[in-house]
Write a protein that holds these residues in place. Structure first.
Motif, mmCIF file in Angstrom:
data_model
loop_
_atom_site.group_PDB
_atom_site.id
_atom_site.type_symbol
_atom_site.label_atom_id
_atom_site.label_comp_id
_atom_site.label_asym_id
_atom_site.label_seq_id
_atom_site.Cartn_x
_atom_site.Cartn_y
_atom_site.Cartn_z
ATOM 1 N N VAL A 163 12.365 -3.525 -12.227
ATOM 2 C CA VAL A 163 12.852 -2.211 -12.653
ATOM 3 C C VAL A 163 12.598 -1.218 -11.524
ATOM 4 C CG1 VAL A 163 12.657 -0.401 -14.420
ATOM 5 C CG2 VAL A 163 12.249 -2.786 -15.037
ATOM 6 N N PRO A 164 13.525 -0.287 -11.257
ATOM 7 C CA PRO A 164 13.294 0.713 -10.202
ATOM 8 C C PRO A 164 11.980 1.465 -10.398
ATOM 9 C CG PRO A 164 15.584 0.789 -10.893
ATOM 10 C CD PRO A 164 14.875 -0.152 -11.840
ATOM 11 N N ALA A 165 11.242 1.643 -9.285
ATOM 12 C CA ALA A 165 9.936 2.300 -9.377
ATOM 13 C C ALA A 165 9.760 3.437 -8.381
ATOM 14 C CB ALA A 165 8.817 1.272 -9.180
ATOM 15 N N PRO A 197 0.811 -1.229 0.000
ATOM 16 C CA PRO A 197 0.000 0.000 0.000
ATOM 17 C C PRO A 197 0.839 1.271 0.000
ATOM 18 C CG PRO A 197 -0.012 -1.027 2.170
ATOM 19 C CD PRO A 197 0.648 -1.996 1.241
ATOM 20 N N GLN A 198 2.111 1.189 0.508
ATOM 21 C CA GLN A 198 2.932 2.402 0.583
ATOM 22 C C GLN A 198 3.303 2.948 -0.797
ATOM 23 O OE1 GLN A 198 3.869 -0.683 1.435
ATOM 24 N NE2 GLN A 198 6.091 -0.957 1.477
ATOM 25 N N GLY A 199 3.215 2.119 -1.818
ATOM 26 C CA GLY A 199 3.553 2.582 -3.156
ATOM 27 C C GLY A 199 2.331 2.872 -4.018
ATOM 28 N N SER A 200 1.157 2.950 -3.400
ATOM 29 C CA SER A 200 -0.082 3.044 -4.170
ATOM 30 C C SER A 200 -0.139 4.280 -5.053
ATOM 31 C CB SER A 200 -1.293 3.002 -3.235
ATOM 32 O OG SER A 200 -1.231 4.059 -2.295
ATOM 33 N N SER A 201 0.267 5.434 -4.518
ATOM 34 C CA SER A 201 0.186 6.659 -5.320
ATOM 35 C C SER A 201 1.152 6.617 -6.488
ATOM 36 C CB SER A 201 0.477 7.880 -4.440
ATOM 37 O OG SER A 201 1.781 7.793 -3.876
ATOM 38 N N ALA A 202 2.342 6.066 -6.248
ATOM 39 C CA ALA A 202 3.328 5.955 -7.334
ATOM 40 C C ALA A 202 2.807 5.045 -8.435
ATOM 41 C CB ALA A 202 4.653 5.421 -6.789
#
Length: 505
Positions: free
Chosen positions: A461-463, A311-316
């Protein structure tokens, strides 16, 4: 055989002797790609020997903190000089000619270095020949710079040892946040390339060991289709899942390395022969396309991956989904694997791994020219006798005990193998085929077990970076032999987002 630490005097001599021959300050080696370096070579702005000196200096400076390298190759400068002479004779050298590469310390090299999986138990053992992938790297003119550290025994010894730790190398550190896990087991490979201690590296994966460290160290990792790259000469866990792949700073560099190491090997004949049909004529570099996302059908597994696990990467990722659509991809959203709960709760993968590890490791050890240990039982005994050096009290060897108790591939193991094949067929393969997908997208390395049990490829791949500066990646996974599509997708995504930044530790 000498360890990294015994080469410190060697490093100091190098620094004192060679600093006068400084690198051209107008050429920025840091973050340089293979293409950048080859251009500098051909424009006489840089030599392979200078490049190797630069990286030896980087290792000298950074490795005491990061613990990414176990040994350096005493022949590295000689190999670099040979590369320079080759280039002087011919303009048609390989893309990897003169490029320094660190290989994970479970990949055999027939030279002045050890191959130990990070354990003192194999220190001083002598291998018969280079691993198949190393033989291909040498043929391409690459410089084998040294051995990268790893989670000891590829994270298959202890039930409680931290990722990135091994007795010989110590605790590997994530260069983006020294208190964060570097993940494993190819931790040293990812740390070293992320921190610009080498151009490119090789890692190995059984379940997540390339994809996880690549994700959390903001680099690119390719976990190939099972058998696409040879496992011969690699200290094994399980032939059902083991694979070798590149860890680099860019998709292009990883692709160039994959082009070099993929192919048939008589010492891993069945797997590499079966996978031979997947290798495209003309190689993989032809799929480095800026418009590689156009028309690709990409499946999104919201649950349990994006919604529950990350969930911590949801906005990205919401932003990335818009980018993917803008670049012509068709996103098939809200997909689910019908048997995900069964797969996650199954112990069939571990049952197979334990049995195959004992059989495979015993075979590997018996084939060595010389070795302090000749069986898994010998390794267990060595660890007990050298408990302080191997930190047995702190980090047990429970997995070894479980593996030693197995009795080969019997009826139960065969049943487990059949169950894993069914889980792949009725889950991932079914979703891919029914939805006509080119790849499935998941965050980080959360999909590694699905790809592992089926022998499927994936590219991380880096995100982005979380609030603590710890990187996370995006993984594109596909069916066997789908590397061309995955490279198109990963390269186009990378070029459209350009997320990666070097660490600032």
């Amino acid at each position: 055989m000498a360890t990294f630490h015994s080469f410190l005097p060697f490093f100091l001599i190098l620094l004192n002797t060679y600093l006068a021959t400084s690198l051209n300050p107008t050429f920025p080696i840091k973050e340089a790609t293979i293409k950048d370096l080859q251009t500098a070579f051909h424009e006489s702005k840089l030599t392979s020997k200078q490049l190797v000196k630069y990286y030896l200096n980087q290792i000298q400076r950074l490795n005491p903190l990061l613990r990414a390298v176990i040994e350096v190759n005493p022949d590295a400068l000689k190999q670099a000089e040979e590369s320079d002479r080759r280039r002087a004779r011919s303009k048609k050298c390989s893309k990897l000619n003169g490029i320094p590469i660190l290989i994970k310390d479970n990949i055999a090299s027939k030279d002045g270095m050890n191959t130990t999986a990070g354990s003192f138990a194999l220190l001083g053992s002598v291998v018969k020949r280079d691993a198949g992938v190393v033989k291909r790297l040498r043929k391409a003119g690459a410089v084998i710079l040294g051995k990268a550290s790893l989670s000891e025994w590829a994270n298959f010894r202890s039930s409680n040892a931290p990722s990135g730790w091994c007795a010989r190398g110590g605790q590997g550190q994530n260069p983006y946040n020294l208190s964060a896990s570097p993940c494993g087991s190819s931790s040293g490979s990812a740390i070293a390339v992320a921190a610009n201690m080498v151009t490119v590296t090789l890692g190995t994966e059984t379940d997540g060991s390339i994809l996880c460290p690549s994700s959390v160290n903001s680099v690119v990792g390719i976990k190939p289709t099972l058998g696409l790259t040879s496992r011969a000469g690699v200290i094994p866990i399980t032939p059902t899942q083991d694979t070798v792949g590149p860890i680099c700073r860019t998709v292009a560099d990883a692709t160039y390395v994959l082009d070099t190491i993929a192919g048939y090997d008589p010492y891993d004949s069945k797997a590499t022969m079966d996978a031979r049909k997947y290798i495209p004529q003309g190689g993989y570099a032809q799929f480095l396309k800026l418009d590689g996302l156009k028309g690709k059908r990409l499946g999104i597994l919201r649950k349990p991956f994006f919604d529950d696990m990350f969930p911590q990467g949801s906005s990205a990722f919401k932003h990335y989904f818009r980018v993917l659509r803008a670049k012509g991809a068709v996103l098939v959203d809200n997909l689910e694997l019908p048997n995900m709960d069964e797969l996650m709760s199954s112990n069939d993968e571990m049952m197979v791994m334990l049995a195959e590890f004992k059989v495979s490791l015993n075979s590997y050890l018996k084939e060595l020219i010389s070795s302090p240990v000749r069986s898994l039982a010998d390794v267990i005994a060595f660890n007990n006798n050298q408990a302080q050096k191997e930190m047995i009290k702190e980090y047990d060897q429970a997995i070894f005990f479980y593996a030693e108790a197995t009795k080969g591939i019997g009826l139960q193991e065969k049943k487990s193998l059949a169950t894993l094949a069914k889980l792949s067929r009725d889950g991932f393969e079914k979703v891919m085929i029914e939805n006509k997908l080119d790849a499935i997208i998941t965050p980080g390395y959360s999909f590694s077990s699905v790809l592992a049990i089926g022998g499927f490829p994936g590219i991380s791949v880096p995100a982005g970076y979380d609030e603590y500066g710890v990187p996370f990646g995006v993984c594109f996974g596909g069916l066997k032999g789908s590397e061309p599509k995955l490279i198109e997708i990963a390269y186009a995504f990378e070029q459209a987002t350009k997320i990666r930044k070097p660490p600032t530790f």
